[in-house]
Design a protein around this motif. Structure first.
Motif, short mmCIF file in Angstrom:
data_model
loop_
_atom_site.label_atom_id
_atom_site.label_comp_id
_atom_site.label_asym_id
_atom_site.label_seq_id
_atom_site.Cartn_x
_atom_site.Cartn_y
_atom_site.Cartn_z
N VAL A 12 15.89 -4.94 -3.26
CA VAL A 12 15.45 -4.59 -1.91
C VAL A 12 15.07 -3.11 -1.83
O VAL A 12 14.05 -2.75 -1.23
N GLY A 13 15.86 -2.26 -2.45
CA GLY A 13 15.54 -0.83 -2.46
C GLY A 13 14.22 -0.52 -3.14
O GLY A 13 13.42 0.28 -2.65
N VAL A 14 13.98 -1.17 -4.26
CA VAL A 14 12.72 -0.96 -4.98
C VAL A 14 11.54 -1.47 -4.16
O VAL A 14 10.49 -0.81 -4.08
N GLN A 15 11.70 -2.62 -3.52
CA GLN A 15 10.62 -3.16 -2.69
C GLN A 15 10.31 -2.24 -1.52
O GLN A 15 9.15 -2.02 -1.17
N GLY A 16 11.34 -1.67 -0.91
CA GLY A 16 11.12 -0.72 0.18
C GLY A 16 10.42 0.54 -0.30
O GLY A 16 9.51 1.05 0.35
N THR A 17 10.84 1.03 -1.45
CA THR A 17 10.22 2.23 -2.02
C THR A 17 8.76 1.96 -2.38
O THR A 17 7.89 2.80 -2.12
N LEU A 18 8.49 0.80 -2.94
CA LEU A 18 7.10 0.45 -3.26
C LEU A 18 6.24 0.32 -2.00
O LEU A 18 5.07 0.67 -2.00
N GLY A 19 6.83 -0.19 -0.94
CA GLY A 19 6.11 -0.29 0.33
C GLY A 19 5.74 1.07 0.88
O GLY A 19 4.60 1.30 1.31
N VAL A 20 6.70 2.01 0.85
CA VAL A 20 6.42 3.37 1.34
C VAL A 20 5.38 4.04 0.45
O VAL A 20 4.42 4.65 0.95
N ALA A 21 5.55 3.94 -0.86
CA ALA A 21 4.61 4.59 -1.79
C ALA A 21 3.20 4.02 -1.64
O ALA A 21 2.22 4.78 -1.67
N GLY A 22 3.10 2.72 -1.47
CA GLY A 22 1.78 2.11 -1.30
C GLY A 22 1.11 2.55 -0.01
O GLY A 22 -0.10 2.78 0.03
N ARG A 23 1.89 2.69 1.05
CA ARG A 23 1.31 3.15 2.32
C ARG A 23 0.89 4.61 2.25
O ARG A 23 -0.10 4.99 2.84
N ILE A 24 1.63 5.43 1.51
CA ILE A 24 1.31 6.85 1.43
C ILE A 24 0.19 7.12 0.44
O ILE A 24 -0.75 7.87 0.74
N PHE A 25 0.26 6.50 -0.74
CA PHE A 25 -0.69 6.83 -1.81
C PHE A 25 -1.79 5.80 -1.99
O PHE A 25 -2.70 6.01 -2.79
N GLY A 26 -1.73 4.69 -1.32
CA GLY A 26 -2.75 3.65 -1.46
C GLY A 26 -3.21 3.13 -0.12
O GLY A 26 -2.88 3.67 0.94
N GLU A 27 -3.96 2.06 -0.16
CA GLU A 27 -4.47 1.48 1.07
C GLU A 27 -3.50 0.50 1.71
O GLU A 27 -3.51 0.32 2.92
N LYS A 28 -2.68 -0.15 0.89
CA LYS A 28 -1.74 -1.13 1.42
C LYS A 28 -0.43 -1.03 0.63
O LYS A 28 -0.38 -0.43 -0.43
N PRO A 29 0.65 -1.61 1.16
CA PRO A 29 1.94 -1.54 0.46
C PRO A 29 1.88 -2.25 -0.89
O PRO A 29 1.16 -3.23 -1.05
N TRP A 30 2.67 -1.75 -1.82
CA TRP A 30 2.70 -2.34 -3.16
C TRP A 30 3.83 -3.34 -3.32
O TRP A 30 3.99 -3.92 -4.38
N SER A 31 4.62 -3.55 -2.31
CA SER A 31 5.76 -4.46 -2.42
C SER A 31 5.33 -5.90 -2.17
O SER A 31 4.21 -6.17 -1.74
N ALA A 32 6.25 -6.81 -2.42
CA ALA A 32 5.96 -8.23 -2.19
C ALA A 32 6.11 -8.61 -0.71
O ALA A 32 5.57 -9.63 -0.29
N PHE A 33 6.80 -7.78 0.06
CA PHE A 33 7.03 -8.10 1.47
C PHE A 33 5.74 -8.17 2.29
O PHE A 33 5.67 -8.91 3.26
N HIS A 34 4.72 -7.41 1.90
CA HIS A 34 3.49 -7.41 2.71
C HIS A 34 2.78 -8.76 2.67
O HIS A 34 1.92 -9.03 3.50
N ARG A 35 3.11 -9.60 1.74
CA ARG A 35 2.50 -10.93 1.68
C ARG A 35 3.01 -11.85 2.79
O ARG A 35 2.35 -12.80 3.17
N TRP A 36 4.22 -11.57 3.30
CA TRP A 36 4.81 -12.42 4.31
C TRP A 36 4.75 -11.81 5.71
O TRP A 36 4.64 -12.54 6.69
N VAL A 37 4.89 -10.49 5.78
CA VAL A 37 5.03 -9.85 7.08
C VAL A 37 4.41 -8.46 7.03
O VAL A 37 4.42 -7.81 5.98
N ASP A 38 3.84 -8.01 8.15
CA ASP A 38 3.27 -6.67 8.22
C ASP A 38 4.35 -5.70 8.70
O ASP A 38 4.78 -5.77 9.85
N ILE A 39 4.78 -4.82 7.83
CA ILE A 39 5.86 -3.88 8.12
C ILE A 39 5.28 -2.47 8.17
O ILE A 39 4.53 -2.08 7.26
N PRO A 40 5.63 -1.69 9.18
CA PRO A 40 5.15 -0.30 9.22
C PRO A 40 5.86 0.54 8.15
O PRO A 40 6.86 0.14 7.57
#
Length: 73
Positions: A12-40
């Protein structure tokens, strides 16, 4: 059981970190959670912190269990 809790916390920690990193350094989150739900971004940061807290709890519980077993026998 403590190993499972620690593993879930790490994932869970890695997925959260990937989500933050993807939002900051990319166009979309890099975690698997974005496939199910849109999280800010703040939501991903909270997910990363909760995952880290669960992982720390699981790891410290494992260490305490090892110490208790060593002292008992």
């Amino acid at each position: 059981m403590k190993q499972i809790v620690a593993l879930i916390g790490w994932v869970v920690g890695v997925q959260g970190t990937l989500g933050v990193a993807g939002r900051i350094f990319g166009e979309k989150p890099w975690s698997a959670f974005h496939r199910w739900v849109d999280i800010p971004t703040a939501g991903y940061a909270v997910i990363a912190l909760v995952g880290a807290a669960i992982a720390v709890y699981g790891e410290t519980a494992k260490v305490k269990e090892r110490k208790r077993a060593a002292a008992a026998g």
